[in-house]
Scaffold this motif. Structure first.
Motif, PDB file in Angstrom:
ATOM      1  N   SER A  83       0.806  -1.222   0.000  1.00 41.87           N
ATOM      2  CA  SER A  83       0.000   0.000   0.000  1.00 41.87           C
ATOM      3  C   SER A  83       0.838   1.270   0.000  1.00 41.87           C
ATOM      4  N   ALA A  84       2.137   1.156   0.175  1.00 41.48           N
ATOM      5  CA  ALA A  84       2.999   2.344   0.164  1.00 41.48           C
ATOM      6  C   ALA A  84       2.944   3.008  -1.204  1.00 41.48           C
ATOM      7  N   ASP A  85       3.075   4.327  -1.218  1.00 45.24           N
ATOM      8  CA  ASP A  85       2.888   5.063  -2.471  1.00 45.24           C
ATOM      9  C   ASP A  85       4.182   5.347  -3.220  1.00 45.24           C
ATOM     10  N   SER A  86       5.297   4.782  -2.781  1.00 42.56           N
ATOM     11  CA  SER A  86       6.552   4.977  -3.506  1.00 42.56           C
ATOM     12  C   SER A  86       7.421   3.736  -3.366  1.00 42.56           C
ATOM     13  N   ARG A  87       8.321   3.583  -4.298  1.00 40.75           N
ATOM     14  CA  ARG A  87       9.246   2.446  -4.274  1.00 40.75           C
ATOM     15  C   ARG A  87      10.100   2.469  -3.005  1.00 40.75           C
ATOM     16  N   GLU A  88      10.597   3.648  -2.664  1.00 40.86           N
ATOM     17  CA  GLU A  88      11.455   3.765  -1.489  1.00 40.86           C
ATOM     18  C   GLU A  88      10.701   3.436  -0.202  1.00 40.86           C
ATOM     19  N   GLU A  89       9.435   3.869  -0.108  1.00 42.76           N
ATOM     20  CA  GLU A  89       8.658   3.598   1.095  1.00 42.76           C
ATOM     21  C   GLU A  89       8.351   2.111   1.215  1.00 42.76           C
ATOM     22  N   LYS A  90       8.103   1.452   0.090  1.00 46.62           N
ATOM     23  CA  LYS A  90       7.907  -0.002   0.130  1.00 46.62           C
ATOM     24  C   LYS A  90       9.153  -0.683   0.683  1.00 46.62           C
ATOM     25  N   ASN A  91      10.310  -0.258   0.183  1.00 48.58           N
ATOM     26  CA  ASN A  91      11.564  -0.842   0.665  1.00 48.58           C
ATOM     27  C   ASN A  91      11.787  -0.550   2.141  1.00 48.58           C
ATOM     28  N   ARG A  92      11.475   0.667   2.555  1.00 43.07           N
ATOM     29  CA  ARG A  92      11.641   1.013   3.973  1.00 43.07           C
ATOM     30  C   ARG A  92      10.782   0.114   4.840  1.00 43.07           C
ATOM     31  N   ARG A  93       9.542  -0.137   4.407  1.00 40.31           N
ATOM     32  CA  ARG A  93       8.647  -0.990   5.184  1.00 40.31           C
ATOM     33  C   ARG A  93       9.137  -2.431   5.208  1.00 40.31           C
ATOM     34  N   ILE A  94       9.687  -2.917   4.100  1.00 41.38           N
ATOM     35  CA  ILE A  94      10.211  -4.282   4.072  1.00 41.38           C
ATOM     36  C   ILE A  94      11.319  -4.439   5.108  1.00 41.38           C
ATOM     37  N   VAL A  95      12.276  -3.512   5.096  1.00 36.08           N
ATOM     38  CA  VAL A  95      13.397  -3.585   6.038  1.00 36.08           C
ATOM     39  C   VAL A  95      12.903  -3.435   7.475  1.00 36.08           C
ATOM     40  N   HIS A  96      11.976  -2.523   7.673  1.00 46.01           N
ATOM     41  CA  HIS A  96      11.460  -2.255   9.013  1.00 46.01           C
ATOM     42  C   HIS A  96      10.731  -3.481   9.581  1.00 46.01           C
TER      43      HIS A  96
END
Length: 353
Positions: A138-151
């Motif tokens: 549901s994240a609106d950017s590629r970077e935010e998706k990656n941040r959530r994966i790592v988090h």
């Protein structure tokens, strides 16, 4: 409550503060289950904002029994529909070494990882639950998706970390990230980058790759020291030059601002520097000489749970000075820590060695 459950609540504290919309309903839910908290079970109304009420509830929750943690996760599902957050909190959590390894490379992973391929692999291998996968998607950017994966990966167990590494290795476009997590370095004897098969990469390719990915500080020669700074809990400072492969020192702790920490370290030009601070604060931010950090200078900051880091890609004279990490405790007190970096002028003996 077990120490593990307390730690999970600290690591994901900010997620709770941001996403939980009605902490009073959660308090009422806990009361209905006869969960006892230190302050009683009446709705928390004194703090004015939802965020403040969430913080107070979390502070009380950590002093409860295991049924408080279990009840809170149940309330997240039934009252808030935050299934992904409950699934995350209930995870076993990575071991300390693997968590540090993951977070050490967070910047590069967020910038370079392909989130869709990685997420598909983690979902297929049951590393993330369906709710966690939907939250990342549901994240609106590629970077935010990656941040959530790592988090979210921090909440999984150690075999899940290696499943994540396998996802990077199997995708040819992400294989260099797998190398990074495995600690691949240049061969000191040849000055070449050693790839996963042990074959060298020529120096022109290596220099081009470094220019494209300046954050991959592990591409420094194996014997190149990296500057770290540590502080003991009582404020005593330790500055050191750590060589690649040696353990990272323990982090420093935020101090009461009425007692300036006065930590200092001497670093060399051109070397990466990492400053790490430990403290339970919200909205942690960094200053340089009491001003905002300069832009486009290769300075990166990140926060994970209680750990707040500032990383400098390459130390230069204009980046020397006093760095201050500031934040606010859950009770509203301002804490800060000063770290003075002084540049070491190269001497003939150093430059010839």
């Amino acid at each position: 409550m077990t120490r593990h459950h307390q730690e999970m609540l600290k690591v994901y504290r900010l997620d709770v503060v941001i996403h939980v919309q009605n902490p009073d309903r959660i308090t009422a839910f806990l009361a209905s289950r006869k969960v006892r908290l230190p302050t009683g079970m009446s709705p928390i109304k004194e703090p004015l904002t939802v965020e403040d009420r969430n913080k107070v509830l979390l502070d009380n929750l950590t002093f409860g029994e295991d049924d408080a943690f279990e009840g809170y996760c149940a309330a997240l599902r039934e009252e808030e529909k935050l299934y992904w957050l409950a699934d995350t909190l209930e995870g076993p959590g990575l071991s300390v070494d693997l968590r540090e390894q993951l977070m050490r490379h967070q910047i590069v992973l967020v910038e370079k990882m392909d989130p869709d391929i990685t997420l598909a692999h983690l979902s297929k291998q049951k590393v993330f639950t369906e709710a966690m996968t939907e939250y990342v998607s549901s994240a609106d950017s590629r970077e935010e998706k990656n941040r959530r994966i790592v988090h979210l990966l921090q909440s999984r167990d150690d075999p899940d970390f290696f499943t994540f590494c396998e996802a990077l290795r199997e995708n040819q476009g992400q294989a260099h990230l797998w190398d990074l997590l495995q600690g691949k370095t240049r061969s000191e004897a040849t000055g070449q980058q050693v790839d996963a098969t042990g074959h060298g990469v020529d120096s022109e390719r290596m220099e081009e790759t470094q220019r494209e990915d300046s954050h991959q500080v592990e591409r420094q020669p194996a014997e190149t020291p990296r500057s770290h700074l540590a502080m003991t809990a009582d404020g005593g400072a330790i500055g050191d030059q750590r060589r690649e492969g040696e353990p990272i020192p323990m982090q420093l702790s935020l101090a009461d601002p009425s007692i300036r920490s006065g930590t200092s370290a001497v670093v060399r030009t051109g070397l990466p520097v990492i400053l790490t601070v430990n403290g339970e604060v919200d909205d942690a931010h960094w200053l340089l000489n009491n001003e905002s950090l300069p832009l486009n200078k290769g300075i990166h900051t990140r926060t994970s749970g209680l750990t707040h880091e500032l990383e400098i890609d390459n130390m230069t004279s204009d980046l020397a000075g006093t760095y201050t990490c500031q934040g606010t405790t859950p009770k509203g007190a301002m804490l800060s820590c000063d770290i003075k970096l002084t540049l070491l002028d190269p001497s003939p003996s150093l430059s010839s060695s």
